[in-house]
Design a protein around this motif. Structure first.
Motif, PDB file in Angstrom:
ATOM      1  N   GLU A   1       0.852  -1.120  -0.010  1.00  0.00           N
ATOM      2  CA  GLU A   1       0.131   0.230  -0.103  1.00  0.00           C
ATOM      3  C   GLU A   1       0.950   1.155  -0.056  1.00  0.00           C
ATOM      4  N   ALA A   2       0.813   2.295  -0.964  1.00  0.00           N
ATOM      5  CA  ALA A   2       1.300   3.425  -1.170  1.00  0.00           C
ATOM      6  C   ALA A   2       0.561   4.288  -0.894  1.00  0.00           C
ATOM      7  N   TYR A   3       1.116   5.625  -0.219  1.00  0.00           N
ATOM      8  CA  TYR A   3       0.595   6.845   0.050  1.00  0.00           C
ATOM      9  C   TYR A   3       0.397   7.545  -1.345  1.00  0.00           C
ATOM     10  N   GLU A   4      -0.361   8.606  -1.509  1.00  0.00           N
ATOM     11  CA  GLU A   4      -0.292   9.466  -2.895  1.00  0.00           C
ATOM     12  C   GLU A   4       1.047  10.115  -3.178  1.00  0.00           C
ATOM     13  N   SER A   5       1.522  10.388  -1.671  1.00  0.00           N
ATOM     14  CA  SER A   5       2.892  11.188  -1.907  1.00  0.00           C
ATOM     15  C   SER A   5       4.007  10.320  -2.310  1.00  0.00           C
TER      16      SER A   5
ATOM     17  N   GLU B   1      -6.255   3.644  -9.267  1.00  0.00           N
ATOM     18  CA  GLU B   1      -7.644   4.249  -8.321  1.00  0.00           C
ATOM     19  C   GLU B   1      -6.947   4.312  -7.146  1.00  0.00           C
ATOM     20  N   ILE B   2      -7.278   5.482  -6.428  1.00  0.00           N
ATOM     21  CA  ILE B   2      -6.934   5.668  -4.800  1.00  0.00           C
ATOM     22  C   ILE B   2      -8.099   4.959  -3.968  1.00  0.00           C
ATOM     23  N   ASP B   3      -7.976   4.333  -2.887  1.00  0.00           N
ATOM     24  CA  ASP B   3      -8.616   4.043  -2.170  1.00  0.00           C
ATOM     25  C   ASP B   3      -9.496   5.170  -1.474  1.00  0.00           C
TER      26      ASP B   3
ATOM     27  N   MET C   1      -9.056   4.603   2.702  1.00  0.00           N
ATOM     28  CA  MET C   1      -7.709   4.504   3.327  1.00  0.00           C
ATOM     29  C   MET C   1      -6.696   5.610   2.661  1.00  0.00           C
ATOM     30  N   ARG C   2      -7.033   6.306   1.601  1.00  0.00           N
ATOM     31  CA  ARG C   2      -6.235   7.196   0.782  1.00  0.00           C
ATOM     32  C   ARG C   2      -4.970   6.494   0.322  1.00  0.00           C
ATOM     33  N   VAL C   3      -5.001   5.299  -0.256  1.00  0.00           N
ATOM     34  CA  VAL C   3      -3.586   4.672  -0.588  1.00  0.00           C
ATOM     35  C   VAL C   3      -4.003   3.937  -1.780  1.00  0.00           C
ATOM     36  N   ALA C   4      -2.817   3.794  -2.406  1.00  0.00           N
ATOM     37  CA  ALA C   4      -2.946   2.983  -3.980  1.00  0.00           C
ATOM     38  C   ALA C   4      -2.155   1.701  -3.673  1.00  0.00           C
ATOM     39  N   ARG C   5      -2.756   0.779  -4.306  1.00  0.00           N
ATOM     40  CA  ARG C   5      -2.361  -0.662  -3.950  1.00  0.00           C
ATOM     41  C   ARG C   5      -1.188  -1.006  -5.258  1.00  0.00           C
ATOM     42  N   VAL C   6      -0.138  -1.508  -4.432  1.00  0.00           N
ATOM     43  CA  VAL C   6       0.953  -1.729  -5.732  1.00  0.00           C
ATOM     44  C   VAL C   6       1.338  -3.210  -5.493  1.00  0.00           C
TER      45      VAL C   6
END
Length: 743
Positions: A270-274, A307-309, A312-317
């Motif tokens: 899980e990766a944050y937007e930043s 797509e960002i969750d 949780m505001r994360v993107a799955r990698v």
């Protein structure tokens, strides 16, 4: 007046004259020395009389003497430092710098290296999960794999199934073989071919029912069909699900088992937007698990969720990981690190991928040359096409500034730069455009240059001092600045500014990155060497603000062009109010392309004459004038051809003085024609005015650069004059694109 009688006799006798004058001189000297000393000049009182007093709480209050603040009634204090230096410049003594404990660090250009820490868990590789279904309806008489989690190898038997349909299919094969073998020798070819096709159809039916080739051959040689079918594992792996039990009846298509091959697993992170800006497809990821301490595993990013969750505001990698020893088990928690080295354009640097070719679907497939993916068969693509910049490819490293040096307030960021060459420590506040944070440093997109020294400790104290002095600061960027009336800017600045409203008009009509870059180049290309210090300080402040706003607009111009256009227009309007420059978009006149082309040719010949006159070379000026006449005679548009009489008068002049006089009407008409038909279409064309030319009457001429080489005076007053207008700037793209300076 009659001279005394004794003076001629004294003049004839020098000894007597000296005897008379010496006592007189001694008397006068004693009288002078005996005078009482004059009251000394009170420098402190003089300084106090010129001292400016201000309020520590309201620095906009300025009074010539002590008193009380009209806002808060606090006692005014002396304004230390006055208004010397630039708008954001501040000088401190070495002792004060030591007390403030000021520290500086250089701005460097280097790759932006960062470690992105990610967390996740091991999961099954969905591409290696197989569901085994029943090909026929029947009864499961025996399960060889009777529990979930069993390890099977490819070809291992899983179950036996009894089905009447299998008996019928086997009997068709046996009867078909018998019918084919029993044909007499004289049977016609058509009959034999029909029997053979029936036999092959029976074999194909068994194959589709999941009989192996060995089983089919055994059935062919037997006289009785087998009443059960053995199901075999199509791949090695772990039985992750068992959907039936022994003795259960199943229908065709019912799932029996699910087998997962664990030789390859997925790492779900899980990766944050930043963090997404540092991640790329096929990027290497290093991770470790608690079950195998001390060992580090590697994989390559195969998918980044678009797509960002929303919760949780994360993107799955997803990372593809080879697991040959089955050490990694689904469900294990993982702490991963993606090391990223990024160039100034945002592309990831990875020396290990230099000259490599990668599968666009399976990043673990990396080869030294073009070819096909071993898994999916797709064509491999070069690493450069996936965003990587391997070694050997020319890149530009980003500018990096220590994070401790940045003062941030909302979207604005301010740093304090040490001014080199000053006797006392001097610092200048500067607004910059920041990129992402890279560890203990920020990427800088605009506002700083490599090698400049920025304050890393004490910057807030310097900013507070600027606020006390009512200078532009972090919290109040427009302190002490006042708006100016329109068209009140210095003539040389206003003359070079004129293309900006035209370029702004074109940009507003079609906001593109190319036109925005053209606007930025025009701002950078303005020559301000002749501005007075106060004017130069003001231009420096707002030109930097403009370039910063252009940089911010460039980030959104791709997805939100109209928002970027509004931002650019607002920034130019703000600068115009404080500089006294026009800021409304201005549509350039629609000139005839044929006339503009002829004017471009005419201007080239004209500039040759102007250079010769500025060099005081009359022979070269006469020759250039003759060539100019030939150019005008060959000109097709009558508007340009009308210059021929003035060019002939220029050629026929007897000497350089008369040639300079004839140069003025030619210049005026060429300027008028370009202003009417060739704005921004004839290359670089700057109008320069000399008020001293032609006996103080003043005269204009055209220059290819915003610099002054006076053709009316030559070396006598070579730099006399100011740029008063910019008719055209060199286009680096088609005419509809943004013009750019060619300096």
């Amino acid at each position: 007046m009659k001279m005394p009688a004794f003076l001629p006799r004294l003049c004839q006798s020098p000894r007597k004259l000296l005897t008379l004058l010496l006592p007189l001189a001694l008397f006068l000297a004693g009288w002078w020395l005996g005078l009482p000393p004059a009251a000394p000049h009170d420098h402190a009182e003089s300084a106090e009389s010129s001292q400016i007093w201000t309020c520590s709480m309201h620095p906009q209050i300025r009074q010539p003497g002590p008193g009380i603040c009209p806002i808060c009634n606090m006692d005014l204090i002396p304004l230390v430092g006055g208004t010397e230096g630039g708008l954001r410049e501040l000088s401190v003594s070495p002792e004060a710098a030591a007390l403030l404990d000021l520290r500086v660090a250089p701005v460097v250009r280097a790759p932006a290296e960062t470690d992105v820490r990610l967390f996740g868990r091991i999961a099954y590789d969905e591409r290696r999960i197989t569901t085994i279904t029943s090909r026929v309806g029947g009864r499961l008489d025996r399960l060889f794999v009777d529990f979930t989690g069993a390890l099977v190898r490819k070809g291992d038997h899983l179950a036996e199934i009894y089905s009447p349909d299998l008996l019928v299919a086997q009997r068709e094969l046996i009867e078909g073989r018998r019918a084919l073998d029993s044909l007499p020798a004289g049977t016609s070819p058509a009959v034999r071919e029909t029997r053979r096709r029936l036999f092959e159809a029976a074999r194909e039916k068994l194959r589709l029912l999941q009989f192996s080739e060995e089983q089919i051959q055994r059935i062919e040689q037997s006289d009785q069909p087998e009443d059960r079918l053995t199901l075999y594992a199509p791949q090695a792996g772990i039985v992750t699900a068992k959907f039936t039990s022994e003795g259960q009846y199943v229908k065709t298509g019912d799932p029996l088992f699910k087998v997962a091959d664990l030789s390859s697993v997925w790492l779900r992170l899980e990766a944050y937007e930043s963090d997404l800006q540092w991640l790329r497809y096929a990027q290497d990821v290093e991770f470790q698990v608690e079950a195998v301490p001390g060992r580090r595993f590697h994989g390559r990013i195969s998918f980044i969720d678009p797509e960002i969750d929303p919760m949780m505001r994360v993107a799955r990698v997803r990372v593809n990981v080879e697991n040959p020893n089955l050490v990694l088990k689904p469900g294990m928690f993982v702490e991963a690190t993606a090391r990223s080295v990024t160039a100034s354009d945002g592309r990831v640097l990875d020396p290990s991928l230099a000259g490599k070719w990668i599968s666009p679907m399976h990043p673990e497939i990396v080869k030294d040359g073009p070819g096909h993916c071993d898994i999916c068969g797709m064509d491999l693509v070069p690493a450069e096409e996936l965003g990587f910049v391997p070694q050997g490819v020319k890149t530009r490293d980003p500018l990096l500034v220590p994070a401790a040096s940045v003062l941030r307030t909302g979207e604005r960021a301010v740093v304090y730069v040490r001014i080199p060459g000053e006797a006392e420590p001097s610092f200048e506040g500067r607004e910059i455009v920041l990129g992402p944070r890279v560890g203990a440093r920020f990427v800088v997109h605009s506002g700083l240059s490599e090698g400049e020294l920025v304050v890393t400790r004490g910057a807030f104290k310097l900013d507070s001092e600027l606020q006390i002095r009512a200078k532009p600061s972090m919290m109040n960027p427009n302190a002490s600045l006042s708006e100016k009336p329109a068209h009140s800017a210095p003539e040389t600045l206003a003359g070079q500014w004129s293309p900006v409203p035209r370029a702004l008009y074109r940009f507003m009509q079609s906001p593109t990155k190319e036109r925005l870059d053209g606007l930025a180049e025009q701002i950078r290309g303005i020559d301000v060497s002749s501005l007075q210090p106060d004017e130069l300080n003001l231009w420096t402040e707002f030109s930097r603000r403009l370039l910063n706003e252009f940089e911010l607009a460039s980030r959104t111009i791709g997805g939100q062009p109209q928002a970027a256009a509004r931002r650019v227009s607002r920034a130019i309007a703000d600068a115009g109010r404080f500089l006294g420059l026009p800021s409304e978009p201005h549509a350039p006149p629609a000139g005839d392309p044929a006339i503009a082309g002829a004017l471009r040719t005419a201007l080239a010949g004209y500039l040759t004459v102007a250079k010769a006159l500025a060099d005081d070379d009359d022979a070269a000026a006469r020759k250039a004038s003759a060539n100019l006449v030939t150019t005008f005679e060959a000109s097709r548009p009558p508007e340009v051809g009308s210059l021929i009489e003035k060019a002939r008068a220029l050629e026929a002049a007897a000497d350089i003085k008369s040639r300079r006089a004839a140069f003025q009407p030619l210049s005026d008409q060429l300027i008028a024609l370009i202003r009417e038909h060739g704005v921004d279409q004839v290359g670089n064309a700057y109008v320069v005015h000399c008020p001293m030319a032609l006996g103080g009457k003043g005269a204009d001429w055209l220059s290819a650069a915003p610099s002054v080489l006076n053709p009316y005076y030559g070396d006598a007053m070579l730099t006399c004059g100011d740029v008063t207008d910019t008719l055209s700037v060199e286009q680096t793209a088609p005419a509809e694109e943004a013009p750019m300076h060619n300096h």
